[in-house]
Design a protein around this motif. Structure first.
Motif, PDB file in Angstrom:
ATOM      1  N   ALA A  10       0.806  -1.227   0.000  1.00  0.00           N
ATOM      2  CA  ALA A  10       0.000   0.000   0.000  1.00  0.00           C
ATOM      3  C   ALA A  10       0.834   1.270   0.000  1.00  0.00           C
ATOM      4  O   ALA A  10       0.276   2.351  -0.224  1.00  0.00           O
ATOM      5  CB  ALA A  10      -0.947   0.013   1.207  1.00  0.00           C
ATOM      6  N   SER A  11       2.140   1.199   0.239  1.00  0.00           N
ATOM      7  CA  SER A  11       2.925   2.422   0.433  1.00  0.00           C
ATOM      8  C   SER A  11       4.302   2.317  -0.196  1.00  0.00           C
ATOM      9  O   SER A  11       4.772   1.228  -0.544  1.00  0.00           O
ATOM     10  CB  SER A  11       3.074   2.741   1.935  1.00  0.00           C
TER      11      SER A  11
ATOM     12  N   THR B  65      21.076   7.917   8.192  1.00  0.00           N
ATOM     13  CA  THR B  65      20.431   7.879   9.508  1.00  0.00           C
ATOM     14  C   THR B  65      19.637   6.605   9.753  1.00  0.00           C
ATOM     15  O   THR B  65      19.323   6.288  10.906  1.00  0.00           O
ATOM     16  CB  THR B  65      19.487   9.085   9.656  1.00  0.00           C
ATOM     17  N   GLY B  66      19.286   5.897   8.683  1.00  0.00           N
ATOM     18  CA  GLY B  66      18.469   4.698   8.837  1.00  0.00           C
ATOM     19  C   GLY B  66      17.011   4.981   9.115  1.00  0.00           C
ATOM     20  O   GLY B  66      16.253   4.059   9.449  1.00  0.00           O
ATOM     21  N   GLN B  67      16.587   6.226   8.970  1.00  0.00           N
ATOM     22  CA  GLN B  67      15.196   6.574   9.226  1.00  0.00           C
ATOM     23  C   GLN B  67      14.378   6.493   7.936  1.00  0.00           C
ATOM     24  O   GLN B  67      14.909   6.646   6.830  1.00  0.00           O
ATOM     25  CB  GLN B  67      15.103   7.975   9.830  1.00  0.00           C
ATOM     26  N   PHE B  68      13.070   6.248   8.130  1.00  0.00           N
ATOM     27  CA  PHE B  68      12.183   6.008   6.995  1.00  0.00           C
ATOM     28  C   PHE B  68      11.235   7.193   6.811  1.00  0.00           C
ATOM     29  O   PHE B  68      10.615   7.673   7.767  1.00  0.00           O
ATOM     30  CB  PHE B  68      11.361   4.738   7.226  1.00  0.00           C
ATOM     31  N   ASP B  69      11.121   7.650   5.557  1.00  0.00           N
ATOM     32  CA  ASP B  69      10.167   8.695   5.191  1.00  0.00           C
ATOM     33  C   ASP B  69       9.097   8.086   4.296  1.00  0.00           C
ATOM     34  O   ASP B  69       9.400   7.274   3.409  1.00  0.00           O
ATOM     35  CB  ASP B  69      10.864   9.841   4.434  1.00  0.00           C
ATOM     36  N   LEU B  70       7.850   8.465   4.525  1.00  0.00           N
ATOM     37  CA  LEU B  70       6.740   7.984   3.696  1.00  0.00           C
ATOM     38  C   LEU B  70       6.656   8.847   2.447  1.00  0.00           C
ATOM     39  O   LEU B  70       6.404  10.052   2.521  1.00  0.00           O
ATOM     40  CB  LEU B  70       5.426   8.042   4.485  1.00  0.00           C
ATOM     41  N   ALA B  71       6.834   8.230   1.278  1.00  0.00           N
ATOM     42  CA  ALA B  71       6.801   8.973   0.021  1.00  0.00           C
ATOM     43  C   ALA B  71       5.408   8.996  -0.591  1.00  0.00           C
ATOM     44  O   ALA B  71       4.977  10.014  -1.135  1.00  0.00           O
ATOM     45  CB  ALA B  71       7.785   8.366  -0.973  1.00  0.00           C
ATOM     46  N   ALA B  72       4.687   7.882  -0.526  1.00  0.00           N
ATOM     47  CA  ALA B  72       3.350   7.791  -1.107  1.00  0.00           C
ATOM     48  C   ALA B  72       2.615   6.646  -0.428  1.00  0.00           C
ATOM     49  O   ALA B  72       3.227   5.716   0.107  1.00  0.00           O
ATOM     50  CB  ALA B  72       3.417   7.572  -2.618  1.00  0.00           C
ATOM     51  N   SER B  73       1.286   6.720  -0.458  1.00  0.00           N
ATOM     52  CA  SER B  73       0.480   5.655   0.114  1.00  0.00           C
ATOM     53  C   SER B  73      -0.853   5.598  -0.610  1.00  0.00           C
ATOM     54  O   SER B  73      -1.366   6.625  -1.087  1.00  0.00           O
ATOM     55  CB  SER B  73       0.262   5.894   1.614  1.00  0.00           C
TER      56      SER B  73
ATOM     57  N   GLY C 226      -1.983   9.519  -2.266  1.00  0.00           N
ATOM     58  CA  GLY C 226      -1.158  10.154  -3.278  1.00  0.00           C
ATOM     59  C   GLY C 226       0.257  10.406  -2.768  1.00  0.00           C
ATOM     60  O   GLY C 226       0.770   9.712  -1.890  1.00  0.00           O
ATOM     61  N   GLN C 227       0.901  11.427  -3.330  1.00  0.00           N
ATOM     62  CA  GLN C 227       2.249  11.792  -2.898  1.00  0.00           C
ATOM     63  C   GLN C 227       2.180  12.436  -1.517  1.00  0.00           C
ATOM     64  O   GLN C 227       1.453  13.398  -1.302  1.00  0.00           O
ATOM     65  CB  GLN C 227       2.891  12.749  -3.914  1.00  0.00           C
ATOM     66  N   VAL C 228       2.945  11.893  -0.595  1.00  0.00           N
ATOM     67  CA  VAL C 228       2.873  12.360   0.787  1.00  0.00           C
ATOM     68  C   VAL C 228       4.103  13.170   1.159  1.00  0.00           C
ATOM     69  O   VAL C 228       4.018  14.329   1.558  1.00  0.00           O
ATOM     70  CB  VAL C 228       2.687  11.165   1.749  1.00  0.00           C
ATOM     71  N   GLY C 229       5.283  12.544   1.066  1.00  0.00           N
ATOM     72  CA  GLY C 229       6.501  13.247   1.435  1.00  0.00           C
ATOM     73  C   GLY C 229       6.563  13.572   2.915  1.00  0.00           C
ATOM     74  O   GLY C 229       6.991  14.653   3.309  1.00  0.00           O
ATOM     75  N   TRP C 230       6.180  12.616   3.751  1.00  0.00           N
ATOM     76  CA  TRP C 230       6.124  12.839   5.207  1.00  0.00           C
ATOM     77  C   TRP C 230       7.336  12.222   5.874  1.00  0.00           C
ATOM     78  O   TRP C 230       7.708  11.083   5.595  1.00  0.00           O
ATOM     79  CB  TRP C 230       4.847  12.206   5.766  1.00  0.00           C
TER      80      TRP C 230
END
Length: 504
Positions: A9-10, A18-26, A30-34
């Protein structure tokens, strides 16, 4: 450099430093960029627990390498410690769109009135009976824009969330139950203004149309410029709309037999009825003539037709037939503030009003209506009726049933009826104004009532709470969310709640 992770779904991006995850789309958003780490310790970080549950993502339990992980992650990629997984969890709670939009009611009960099919009494009546005065058992702060309507549903997400829409300002508000804070959702580019003030507000939940909501899909909502499909993006805290009917609506839409009917102002300045079929395809409009452009009630569905009520008359429409406007007869005028339509024992629908000399009930939906005079105002709807402090149990125009003479000095205002087939008498949530002997119309206006009790009337009468100095009681809004019954008033600094047993 960022590594790309794709789940069903995403789409997530992992920062290789940094090993951190950003949400690009879901899906559905649509496009999130969170980015959960963009403002560590700040507002965005506080949103992480809520967003993880909505997306089915994973959260750390014993490490701090990343604040959130993509759906399906069971262990931290850095240290191998287990994560809390929300993927696959599905919360099952009854939806709430206001008692006016309860699709689970049987057909012989009018739809569009404050009636719910939820068995609230089975839980509320377990409390000590009157005269014991109870207290609320939970509370949440009111939304920033307090004059609002509420909806509690999943909107295609795995957990239920609460929305509050302020129609006068067009403001949509989202309750984050983990952070215990309201968020004002901003319109995305091209989104329509959600304001609607022409008449009583009412939205149409999508499950009522037979289709499950897609992710982020909320409802069909009336606006000043047309009927829109509303979508939310809880991650970005935004909303967007799609236009289904581009015409200035003058009343809330209604559904009947998988048809949607809207009243809108036509180019000639009159009112036309626009109908949409189950596929939301519009049919040719019907010109209803020079009707009022404001002041309509929510539509009431009964006996295969919709009725919109107005101080000047009633508009009736049945799918496949022409709409008819029926003005009120002679000097009779409806008393819409006293409640709504109710049924007689033979199944006909009636409305209370006044002809200049006395109150009376008028038969609805017919060109030659029958009238029944009464000796005083009745407050209520859908057979949950009271004269002063006593219930009316037979015909709407029958005398009151007196159990306690002391209640002659009180006035009862029904707020919500709970329909249950296994009960011989109606039950519901009411306000009781104590030591009040004035006119009902004055109590419903801006007059301050020194003492009011919130009561459940049923097999056992239960006093749920007590309110001091209440005014404008018609602005009280009951709703059900997270297995609790809530009561909101714009003047209160908290929304009061009472625990319910698990509802289905």
């Amino acid at each position: 450099m960022a590594y790309r992770w794709e789940t069903p779904a995403s789409v997530w991006l992992e920062d290789d430093r940094t090993g951190q995850f950003d949400l690009a789309a879901s899906e559905g958003l649509g496009q999130v960029g969170w980015s959960a780490g963009a403002q560590a310790g700040g507002r965005v970080a506080a949103r992480v627990p809520d967003i993880a549950r909505l997306l089915g993502a994973s959260l750390p339990t014993a490490c701090e390498h990343a604040p959130i992980y993509p759906e399906g992650f069971a262990y931290c990629p850095e240290c191998g410690r287990p994560l809390e997984r929300f993927a696959g969890r599905q919360q099952r709670l009854p939806e709430w769109w206001g008692p006016y939009a309860d699709a689970l009611l049987p057909r012989h009960v009018p739809h569009g009135l404050p009636v719910t099919a939820l068995a609230l009494g089975d839980s509320l009546e377990e409390r000590p009976a009157a005269p014991v005065v109870g207290r609320f058992e939970a509370e949440i702060p009111p939304p920033p824009n307090a004059h609002c309507v509420f909806a509690a549903a999943g909107y295609g997400f795995p957990e239920q969330r609460l929305l509050a829409l302020a129609p006068a300002r067009g403001v949509l508000q989202y309750w984050d139950p983990l952070a215990a804070v309201w968020h004002v959702m901003l319109p995305e580019e091209g989104a329509a203004d959600l304001s609607f003030t022409a008449s009583d507000y009412g939205w149409l939940p999508l499950p009522h149309l037979g289709d499950p909501p897609r992710r982020g899909e909320v409802a069909l909502v009336p606006t000043a410029q047309g009927l829109r499909r509303l979508w939310i993006n809880p991650v970005n805290e935004t909303y967007r709309t799609e236009t289904l009917l581009a015409a200035p609506l003058v009343a809330a839409p209604g559904t009947m037999r998988r048809h949607i009917a809207c009243l809108a102002r036509n180019p000639a300045g009159g009112v036309s009825l626009y109908a949409l079929d189950a596929d939301l395809a519009p049919a040719p409009s019907q010109d209803c003539g020079a009707l009022p452009l404001t002041g309509w009630s929510r539509p009431i569905g009964y006996d295969g037709r919709l009725l919109w009520l107005h101080p000047a008359g009633q508009l009736a429409w049945r799918p496949g037939e022409a709409a008819r406007f029926l003005p009120w007869p002679d000097t009779w005028l409806p008393s819409l503030d006293l409640g709504g339509p109710t049924l007689s024992r033979d199944g006909r629908m009636w409305l209370i009003g006044h002809d200049g000399q006395s109150y009376g009930f008028l038969e609805l939906g017919t060109e030659s209506p029958q009238r029944e005079r009464i000796d005083g105002a009745r407050l209520g709807f859908a057979n949950l009726l009271f004269r002063r402090g006593h219930p009316v149990l037979d015909e709407p125009w029958s005398g009151e049933h007196v159990e306690d003479q002391a209640e002659d000095d009180s006035l009862v205002l029904p707020l919500l009826r709970s329909f249950n087939n296994n009960r011989s008498q109606p039950s519901g949530l009411v306000l009781r104004f104590h030591k009040y002997t004035g006119r009902a119309e004055d109590a419903l206006a801006s007059r301050v009532i020194p003492r009011t009790t919130v009561e459940w009337i049923g097999r056992r009468n239960v006093i749920l709470d007590e309110v001091a100095r209440l005014s404008r009681p018609l602005e009280c809004v009951p709703f059900v969310y997270a297995n609790r019954l809530w009561l909101h008033h714009p003047d209160w600094n908290r929304i009061r709640g009472w625990n319910l047993e698990a509802l289905s």
